[in-house]
Design an enzyme around this catalytic site. Sequence first.
Site, PDB file in Angstrom:
ATOM      1  N   ASP A 176       0.835  -1.153  -0.046  1.00 57.19           N
ATOM      2  CA  ASP A 176       0.071  -0.068  -0.055  1.00 57.19           C
ATOM      3  C   ASP A 176       0.813   1.258  -0.061  1.00 57.19           C
ATOM      4  OD1 ASP A 176      -2.365   1.765   0.434  1.00 57.19           O
ATOM      5  OD2 ASP A 176      -2.091   1.576   2.481  1.00 57.19           O
ATOM      6  N   ASP A 209      -0.272   5.170   1.115  1.00 57.48           N
ATOM      7  CA  ASP A 209      -0.446   5.916   2.329  1.00 57.48           C
ATOM      8  C   ASP A 209      -0.497   5.403   3.555  1.00 57.48           C
ATOM      9  OD1 ASP A 209      -0.886   7.989   0.448  1.00 57.48           O
ATOM     10  OD2 ASP A 209      -3.127   7.357   0.162  1.00 57.48           O
TER      11      ASP A 209
END
Lengths: 176, 176
Positions: B7, B9
């Site tokens: 991922d 963020d």
Amino acid sequence: MKRIAIDMDEVIADAQYRFSEWYERDFGIKIRKEQLRRQKIEDIINPEHKEAIKEYPRKEGFFKDLEVIEDSTEVIRELSKRFEIFITTAAMEFPFSFGHKLNWLNRHFPFISWKHIVFCGDKSIINADYLIDDNAYHFERFIGQGILFSAPHNAAINWPVRVNSWQEVKIYFDGK
Amino acid sequence: MKRIAIDMDEVIADAQYRFSEWYERDFGIKIRKEQLRRQKIEDIINPEHKEAIKEYPRKEGFFKDLEVIEDSTEVIRELSKRFEIFITTAAMEFPFSFGHKLNWLNRHFPFISWKHIVFCGDKSIINADYLIDDNAYHFERFIGQGILFSAPHNAAINWPVRVNSWQEVKIYFDGK
């Protein structure tokens, strides 16, 4: 619920036709739609123009308001009642396409949530039972069943599951 | 070669710090970095400002030039020699983020090809052996092993595989 991943260009969105529109705009030569269905655009145009049209998808606006491939909206809407539908498009190559592709999907396929839209490159990252795509190379490492959506550029490709239209997609999934 | 999906963020890109920068810009209140590591930003700020900061990620520029999470570049570069690395980010919710996210990845993770970048929503579409993410709900239908990357917002979440830093990610994969 089984899952169907569906490509965009030449499967639900008619990018070939956009090539022909821009080709006519730039070189004044009209290509008939019937011709586009039988032949690759590279084989129709003047070979001297090949390099120019190759750049079209990298230009702003290319993916804007593409025509919808016949019957795709209706068939996918029906399939979405029995299958999880994801749109999986190799958009990373053409960053200008992102906004246009999203707008286009919202407009023509409003029943598909943004959560089910995937912009990717290598489609082996897709976890689905089926992948409907016009590029058979995406099937090589795909974990599910690849379904080749016919287009002139893949006419010579040998792949066991091929569909020539969205009506044929409908029939393929009827028994599934 | 096994595959790790990662991922963006709060895992490799520090979006929380951007929240605090914009919060200071808009409300004149500074939040210290150490505080951000311990507490959710919603629990730090004046409750009256909650609605305003919720909108930040939808605004142009929010995802531009985010700081890189400590050690992520070095550890991922090392891992990329033994694993296939894909960046899988739920960018579809914030279409303004697309260009900034791509530029950011090209700048800080130039060894990751565009073919291995995925903008998606529902991460159950990801076909990988591992998923490193700060949101455990992505693991519910993920086919591989979810690895929870610690962040204040997930401190109370009970998940068997948790890492607190990229050094811990390195150690986790040492034996794999």
